[in-house]
Design an enzyme around this catalytic site. Sequence first.
Site, mmCIF file in Angstrom:
data_model
loop_
_atom_site.group_PDB
_atom_site.id
_atom_site.type_symbol
_atom_site.label_atom_id
_atom_site.label_comp_id
_atom_site.label_asym_id
_atom_site.label_seq_id
_atom_site.Cartn_x
_atom_site.Cartn_y
_atom_site.Cartn_z
ATOM 1 N N GLU A 306 0.821 -1.216 0.000
ATOM 2 C CA GLU A 306 0.000 0.000 0.000
ATOM 3 C C GLU A 306 0.854 1.264 0.000
ATOM 4 O O GLU A 306 0.602 2.205 0.752
ATOM 5 C CB GLU A 306 -0.976 -0.011 1.184
ATOM 6 C CG GLU A 306 -1.941 -1.182 1.123
ATOM 7 C CD GLU A 306 -3.025 -1.172 2.202
ATOM 8 O OE1 GLU A 306 -2.759 -0.679 3.311
ATOM 9 O OE2 GLU A 306 -4.124 -1.675 1.912
ATOM 10 N N ASP A 385 -8.580 -8.943 4.023
ATOM 11 C CA ASP A 385 -8.323 -7.816 4.927
ATOM 12 C C ASP A 385 -9.360 -7.730 6.042
ATOM 13 O O ASP A 385 -10.176 -6.806 6.057
ATOM 14 C CB ASP A 385 -8.314 -6.501 4.115
ATOM 15 C CG ASP A 385 -7.733 -5.340 4.915
ATOM 16 O OD1 ASP A 385 -7.219 -5.591 6.017
ATOM 17 O OD2 ASP A 385 -7.799 -4.203 4.426
ATOM 18 N N GLU A 413 -12.542 -2.016 12.205
ATOM 19 C CA GLU A 413 -12.586 -1.314 10.916
ATOM 20 C C GLU A 413 -13.744 -1.791 10.039
ATOM 21 O O GLU A 413 -14.510 -0.987 9.528
ATOM 22 C CB GLU A 413 -11.247 -1.530 10.197
ATOM 23 C CG GLU A 413 -11.235 -0.937 8.805
ATOM 24 C CD GLU A 413 -9.884 -1.061 8.118
ATOM 25 O OE1 GLU A 413 -8.965 -1.667 8.698
ATOM 26 O OE2 GLU A 413 -9.766 -0.548 6.985
#
Length: 754
Positions: A306, A385, A413
Site C-alpha cells: 500500500e 483484509d 474497521e
Amino acid sequence: MTSTDPSRPHPAWLPPEAFRAIGAHHTLVYGDGTLVDTVYDEVGRARARYGGTVRRLSGQATEPERAGADETPADLVLALAPTGSPPAGGALPAEVGSELGAEVAGLGPEGFALARRGGVTVLLAAAPAGLLYGLFHLVRLGPAAFGADRPVEAHRPALRLRLVSHWDNLDVHPVMGQVERGYAGGSIFWRDGAPAGDPERIRAYARLLAACGMNAMTVNNVNVHGTATRLLTDRLDDVAAIADLVRPYGIRVHLSVNFAAPVSLGELPTADPLDERVRAWWAKAAGRLYEAIPDFGGFMVKADSEGQPGPYRYRRDHADGANMLADALAPFGGVVHWRAFVYNHRQDWRDRSTDRARAAYDHFTPLDGRFRDNVILQVKHGPIDFQVREPVSPVLTAMPNTRLALEVQATQEYTGQQRHVCYLGPYWSEVLRFAPWGPGRPTVASLVAGPADDGDGAPAGNGGGASAGGGGLVVVSNVGDDHYWTGHPLAQANLYAVGRLAWAPDLDPVAVLDEWIDLTFPASATGDPDSEPGAGSDGEPGIGSDGELGTEPDSGSDRKPDADRETLRGTLHALMDDSWRTYERYTAPLGVGFMVAPGHHYGPDVDGYEYSRWGTYHFADRDGVGVDRTRASGTGFTGQYPQPWSDRYESLADCPDNLLLFFHHVPYRHVLRSGATVVQHIYDTHFAGVDQVARMRRRWDRIGGSGLVDAALHARVADRLAEQQRCAEEWRDQVNTYFLRKSGVPDAHGRRIH
Ligand code: GCU
C-alpha cells in the site's frame, strides 16, 4: 457496576473490586525483581482497601518488608522458585511446595503453578513474569481461590509472543487522523507529534494488558509517516519513556519502522538491504535503541505494501529486507515482525486474472526457509483484509520453515467501528482452532505456537526458522484516549478476549466473556458483595437465530442480588455472544466481503469498491454473484490450500455456505447446503440481522435505570445501539434492494424491499 470518574480512564476489567478476595487475605510474597515488586504493590493496594495483610521476603533483604497487621499467618503465598525448589520456611506448606516446585520447572518464564491445601493458597513461578500472570489468575478466580482445597494446576501461555499493534500516528494524519482506523478518540501515546502527556493512562493500560495476558506492543502505526520515522533516532527518548511505564507489567515495547528510514532521514542515498552502509546504519540504530531500552522487543515492518517503501525498489526480496533488519537486532535478542500483507493495490478492475486473495501466498511461500530465526512473518488471519468472514489465510499452512504470527484486528474497521456491538472472540476462536489439514491435525494455534510449544507435533517439514519457536499472535489495538478506552464500552471485551485466547487458544470464547463480565461488572456493584464471581452462568440465553432475548429483569424493589447478577449477565450475553454473526447477517453476504463505503469503510455501499483498484470485487450481475476462485474455472486460489480444504473449497457442493461467494460465482437461485437459495438467504439474513439488533436494543433498554450498570455506561451503549440499528437497517435495505433489482427474484415472504 460502580460509577467511575469520567475524567479518568474507566477501570475496565480491573476495578478495585476485582482484588477484593486477594485484598482480604494474608499474603506472603517471596522474590526479587521489578515484576515481583509489581505483584507486591498490587497486593499492597488491595489489602489496604480490603483489610488483609501482606509481607515480603526478598532473597536479598534480611528483614522482611511488612504492611498491615503482619503477624497473621499467611493464607496466600506467592513465591518465586527459579530452580524449581520453593523457598524454605515461612508459611509455605512443605509438601505443596515441592509438588508445585516440580511443576514450575517445566513451565517456562511466564508459567505458574497453583494449589490450595489446608487453608493456604500457594502459587509458584520460576520467573517474575509467571508470578505476575499468576496474580491475575487469582484475580479471575476471586473467592474461589480461597475456598475448598484445589488440586495442583499448571498454567503457561500457548503462544509466547502476544503483541498489541497500535496504528497510532505521531502527527495527525490528514485522512486517518491521530489513530489510523481508530474509533476510540485520540492516541494514548501521541498527540500532535508529541507524547500525549498522560503517563498514568499508559501505566493503567499496561496493567490491563498484563491482566489479560499480553506481553508486547508497538507504539506507532505500521504506516510510518513523517515524525514517526524519527522515533528510531532523535525521538528515541519518547519510546524509552513508554517502555519505562509498561515494563513493570511485563510489556516489551516494539517499534514500527520505515524501511527507507536511512533515506527518509537524509542520511544515506539508498536503503538497499544488501548495501553495507545501510546494514551499518541499522546496526547502529539498533545499538542506540538497546542502550536506551535494554529489553526493546524489535521492529515491525510494512514493506512494499500500500505504498510503503521496501526492498523491491532495489530489486531485493522480502527475505533480503527482513534479514537485514534481523541481523541488526540479533546481537540484542530482538525480532522483526515482517508483515505478509502485500498485494497489488493498483489493480485494474477489468483484469479478472489478478486475485488479491492469492497475493501473500504468491509473494511469500517461495521465500520459506530463507528468513532468519529472529524474523516473524506476520500474516493476517484471512487472505483479504479482516472482513467479517474470510477463510483462514493459506500462507499459514505453507511456510513450515518460517516463524509465523497470526494477525487479527480488534479495532473494528470492518465490523462496525465500535459503534456496533461485535464481540469477535468467537471469530478468533474459530480461526485459532481451524485445522487446515483436517481434524486431528495441527491447528492454526499450533502453527503460530511453533514446534517447541506444540505438543501435537508440527506438520511435516518444520525446521529452519520455525524451530526458533512460533511467532504468536498480533492484534491491532482498538484502544484510544476515550474514557472507556474503546469508545463502545462493550468493545473492551474484544481486547480482553484476544489476550486470553493468545494465552489459551482453546478457551471457550463465551466463557471468556463471562470472565470479562464478572471482572468488569463485579458482584459488589450489583449489590452482592459475597457472591462468587465465576459462579455458573451456564445455560444463559444468547440470541438464537430468531429467538427472544431471555428473561425480563426483575424491577421490583425487593429484588435479590443473585437475580440482579443473572439479569446483568444474561443481558450482556444476549447482546454479545452472537453479535459477530449478527453483524455478518446484515452486511456483506456469504463471505463475499466489502460492500462498505470506500475510504472510511463504515456503512453499506454495495458497488463502492466494484470498479476500484483495490482488488475487492463481488462481480454481481443479473445472473449471479461471487468470486470464482476455483482451479477449474477461476483464479486457482483454492489450490493454495492443503487437502482436505483445497477440494472442499473447490467443490460447489462441499464449500461451506458462509464462504460460498468467497470461492464461487453462482446463480441467484443456487441452492445452499442450508436448502435456501442464495438470493433468499440474502433477504432472510438481512431481515433477521436487523430484527436481532432491535431485540438487543430492547433488551438493553430494559436494564436502563435499574442500577445494574453505571448510568453513563448504560447511556453510551444505548446511544450506540440506536446507531447500530439505524446502520443495520441501511445495510438491509441497500443490500436487499440491490439484489432484488439485479436478480428480479422476489422475496418468498413478500417483505418490503425497495
Ligand atoms: C487495511 C486498512 C489500512 C491499513 C492496512 C494494513 O487496508 O484499511 O488502514 O493500513 O489494512 O493492515 O496495513
